[in-house]
Design a protein around this motif. Structure first.
Motif, mmCIF file in Angstrom:
data_model
loop_
_atom_site.group_PDB
_atom_site.id
_atom_site.type_symbol
_atom_site.label_atom_id
_atom_site.label_comp_id
_atom_site.label_asym_id
_atom_site.label_seq_id
_atom_site.Cartn_x
_atom_site.Cartn_y
_atom_site.Cartn_z
ATOM 1 N N GLY A 108 -1.462 23.267 11.796
ATOM 2 C CA GLY A 108 -1.886 21.960 11.308
ATOM 3 C C GLY A 108 -3.387 21.779 11.350
ATOM 4 N N TYR A 109 -4.034 22.337 12.361
ATOM 5 C CA TYR A 109 -5.489 22.243 12.483
ATOM 6 C C TYR A 109 -6.176 22.987 11.332
ATOM 7 N N VAL A 110 -5.660 24.186 11.031
ATOM 8 C CA VAL A 110 -6.224 24.956 9.917
ATOM 9 C C VAL A 110 -5.970 24.241 8.595
ATOM 10 N N LEU A 111 -4.762 23.705 8.430
ATOM 11 C CA LEU A 111 -4.430 23.010 7.181
ATOM 12 C C LEU A 111 -5.251 21.740 7.022
ATOM 13 N N PHE A 112 -5.553 21.065 8.126
ATOM 14 C CA PHE A 112 -6.327 19.822 8.069
ATOM 15 C C PHE A 112 -7.717 20.071 7.477
ATOM 16 N N TRP B 3 -0.005 14.307 14.019
ATOM 17 C CA TRP B 3 0.766 14.484 12.789
ATOM 18 C C TRP B 3 0.495 13.390 11.750
ATOM 19 N N PRO B 4 0.416 12.103 12.106
ATOM 20 C CA PRO B 4 0.071 11.086 11.095
ATOM 21 C C PRO B 4 -1.294 11.300 10.456
ATOM 22 N N MET B 5 -2.260 11.838 11.195
ATOM 23 C CA MET B 5 -3.572 12.101 10.602
ATOM 24 C C MET B 5 -3.468 13.151 9.501
ATOM 25 N N LEU B 6 -2.687 14.198 9.740
ATOM 26 C CA LEU B 6 -2.487 15.213 8.707
ATOM 27 C C LEU B 6 -1.716 14.641 7.527
ATOM 28 N N GLN B 7 -0.752 13.781 7.791
ATOM 29 C CA GLN B 7 -0.004 13.136 6.700
ATOM 30 C C GLN B 7 -0.934 12.376 5.758
ATOM 31 N N LYS B 8 -1.814 11.562 6.340
ATOM 32 C CA LYS B 8 -2.704 10.740 5.520
ATOM 33 C C LYS B 8 -3.622 11.606 4.661
ATOM 34 N N LYS B 9 -4.114 12.706 5.235
ATOM 35 C CA LYS B 9 -4.995 13.569 4.451
ATOM 36 C C LYS B 9 -4.225 14.259 3.334
ATOM 37 N N LEU B 10 -3.011 14.724 3.607
ATOM 38 C CA LEU B 10 -2.196 15.337 2.556
ATOM 39 C C LEU B 10 -1.869 14.328 1.458
ATOM 40 N N GLN C 275 -5.183 13.833 -0.610
ATOM 41 C CA GLN C 275 -5.752 14.995 -1.295
ATOM 42 C C GLN C 275 -4.739 15.728 -2.162
ATOM 43 N N THR C 276 -3.546 15.946 -1.650
ATOM 44 C CA THR C 276 -2.524 16.719 -2.382
ATOM 45 C C THR C 276 -1.206 15.950 -2.366
ATOM 46 N N PRO C 277 -1.001 15.014 -3.279
ATOM 47 C CA PRO C 277 0.233 14.207 -3.275
ATOM 48 C C PRO C 277 1.499 15.044 -3.419
ATOM 49 N N GLN C 278 1.476 16.099 -4.244
ATOM 50 C CA GLN C 278 2.677 16.911 -4.419
ATOM 51 C C GLN C 278 3.056 17.625 -3.124
ATOM 52 N N CYS C 279 2.064 18.150 -2.433
ATOM 53 C CA CYS C 279 2.314 18.790 -1.143
ATOM 54 C C CYS C 279 2.839 17.767 -0.131
ATOM 55 N N TYR C 280 2.334 16.560 -0.197
ATOM 56 C CA TYR C 280 2.786 15.504 0.709
ATOM 57 C C TYR C 280 4.260 15.197 0.486
ATOM 58 N N LEU D 299 10.909 18.096 3.515
ATOM 59 C CA LEU D 299 11.242 19.102 4.526
ATOM 60 C C LEU D 299 11.326 18.477 5.919
ATOM 61 N N PHE D 300 10.446 17.555 6.206
ATOM 62 C CA PHE D 300 10.454 16.889 7.505
ATOM 63 C C PHE D 300 11.724 16.064 7.683
ATOM 64 N N ALA D 301 12.148 15.379 6.619
ATOM 65 C CA ALA D 301 13.381 14.592 6.688
ATOM 66 C C ALA D 301 14.609 15.504 6.863
ATOM 67 N N LEU D 302 14.628 16.636 6.169
ATOM 68 C CA LEU D 302 15.747 17.565 6.325
ATOM 69 C C LEU D 302 15.793 18.147 7.738
ATOM 70 N N ALA D 303 14.626 18.435 8.301
ATOM 71 C CA ALA D 303 14.584 18.950 9.672
ATOM 72 C C ALA D 303 15.107 17.911 10.662
ATOM 73 N N ALA D 304 14.728 16.661 10.467
ATOM 74 C CA ALA D 304 15.215 15.603 11.356
ATOM 75 C C ALA D 304 16.720 15.426 11.235
ATOM 76 N N LEU D 305 17.223 15.459 10.015
ATOM 77 C CA LEU D 305 18.669 15.320 9.810
ATOM 78 C C LEU D 305 19.425 16.501 10.394
ATOM 79 N N ALA D 306 18.900 17.710 10.227
ATOM 80 C CA ALA D 306 19.566 18.895 10.774
ATOM 81 C C ALA D 306 19.607 18.839 12.298
ATOM 82 N N GLY D 307 18.499 18.435 12.914
ATOM 83 C CA GLY D 307 18.498 18.327 14.368
ATOM 84 C C GLY D 307 19.440 17.250 14.877
#
Length: 285
Positions: free
Chosen positions: A84-88, A201-208, A211-216, A222-230
C-alpha cells in the motif's frame, strides 16, 4: 395601480397582490440533479468502510478462536502495508509527497515510534479492561464501531463529520476487543492492524478514488468480496445479511435518491427573505 412598496399609502389591503405576483415564481432553483451510476460510485466509500469494520471483526474472531496466529497476521499486515505504501506513491507519481515535503525517512521513523510504543504498552492494554465484564466490552465495541461509521468522513460537507472522532472511536473499540485476546502480543498485533485498516487504508482509498476511478471500483469490489468470504466462514446467515446491506447501500439507496428527486418541489419567489449580495464590510470599519 398597485406597487410593491411600503413607503406609499395605497388603496389596497396589506395582503393584496396582483396577477404579476407569481411571475417571479421559480421551482427547484438550487436542486441538484443526480445520475444513478455517479451516486453508485460515490456510495463506494460507505461500502468500503462497512467492509473494513467487517474484516476487522472477522480477524478478531479468528484470533480469539485461535484459528489465526498473531505472527501470521503481523506478517500479512506488514506485506500489505508495504504494498500500500508503494501504491500510494505510484498512483500520483510522488506528487503528493513532494507537495507535503514529507520524506520516506520521516515515515519510517513515525512507524518505528508507533510500533515501539504500542509494543511497550501492549501489556497495559491487555490488562486495561480486566475489571469490566466481557458483555460490556462487546457492547461498548459495537457502539464505538457504529459511531465510527456515523462520524466517518465520506466526502460530505456536514457538521456531523469528524475524522478525528471517528478514528478515535475505532481505536477505542480495537483496544477493547484486543484486551480480550490471550496474550500481549495478540493485543499489539490487533491494535496495529486496527491502525492500518482504519487510518491508513482510507487514505489510500481517497487517493485511488481521485486519481484512478476504475482501479478504485475494482478494489472496492474485491474488498467487499473478501469481507463476505471471511464472514461466510463464520456465519452464512450473517454473510447473506451483510451482502443484502451492501447491495442496499450501493444499489437500492441511490435508486431511491434518484426517484425522490422527482418529487422535490421547492419554490422561490418575491416572498423569500432578501439577500444582501453587496459587500458591506466597509460600513463595519
Amino acid at each position: 395601480r398597485w406597487q410593491k412598496v411600503l413607503y406609499e399609502r395605497q388603496p389596497f389591503p396589506d395582503n393584496y397582490v396582483d396577477q404579476r405576483f407569481l411571475e417571479e415564481l421559480r421551482k427547484n432553483v438550487h436542486a441538484r440533479r443526480y445520475r444513478y451510476w455517479a451516486v453508485v460510485f460515490q456510495s463506494g466509500a460507505v461500502v468500503q468502510q462497512l467492509c473494513s469494520v467487517c474484516i476487522f471483526v472477522v480477524t478478531w474472531w479468528y484470533m480469539d478462536a485461535g484459528m489465526l496466529s498473531p505472527q501470521g497476521l503481523c506478517g500479512a499486515a506488514l506485506v500489505s502495508s508495504l504494498l500500500g505504501y508503494v501504491l500510494f506513491d505510484a498512483v500520483d507519481g510522488g506528487a503528493g509527497r513532494w507537495e507535503s515535503g514529507r520524506t520516506r525517512w520521516a515515515d519510517l521513523k513515525s512507524t518505528l515510534v508507533f510500533a515501539a510504543f504500542t509494543y511497550g504498552f501492549s501489556p497495559v492494554l491487555k490488562t486495561l479492561t480486566e475489571s469490566i465484564s466481557t458483555d460490556t466490552i462487546y457492547a461498548m465495541s459495537a457502539l464505538m464501531l457504529l459511531g465510527h461509521l456515523i462520524f466517518f468522513d465520506y466526502g460530505a460537507n456536514a457538521a456531523i463529520v469528524s475524522s478525528t472522532l471517528s478514528l478515535n472511536m475505532a481505536i477505542f473499540a480495537s483496544v477493547c476487543l484486543a484486551s480480550r485476546l490471550p496474550r500481549s502480543f495478540h493485543t499489539f498485533v490487533m491494535v496495529t492492524f486496527a491502525m492500518q485498516i482504519f487510518a491508513l487504508w482510507p487514505m489510500l482509498q481517497k487517493k485511488l478514488k481521485a486519481q484512478t476511478p476504475q482501479c478504485y471500483v475494482g478494489v472496492t469490489v474485491l474488498f467487499a468480496l473478501a469481507a463476505l468470504a471471511g464472514l461466510a466462514t463464520i456465519s452464512s446467515v450473517g454473510a447473506v445479511l451483510f451482502a443484502s446491506l451492501l447491495l442496499a447501500v450501493s444499489c437500492l439507496c441511490p435508486y431511491c435518491l434518484i426517484r425522490l428527486q422527482l418529487l422535490k418541489d421547492n419554490i422561490h419567489g418575491p416572498w423569500d427573505e432578501a439577500e444582501i449580495k453587496e459587500d458591506l464590510s466597509r460600513f463595519l470599519m
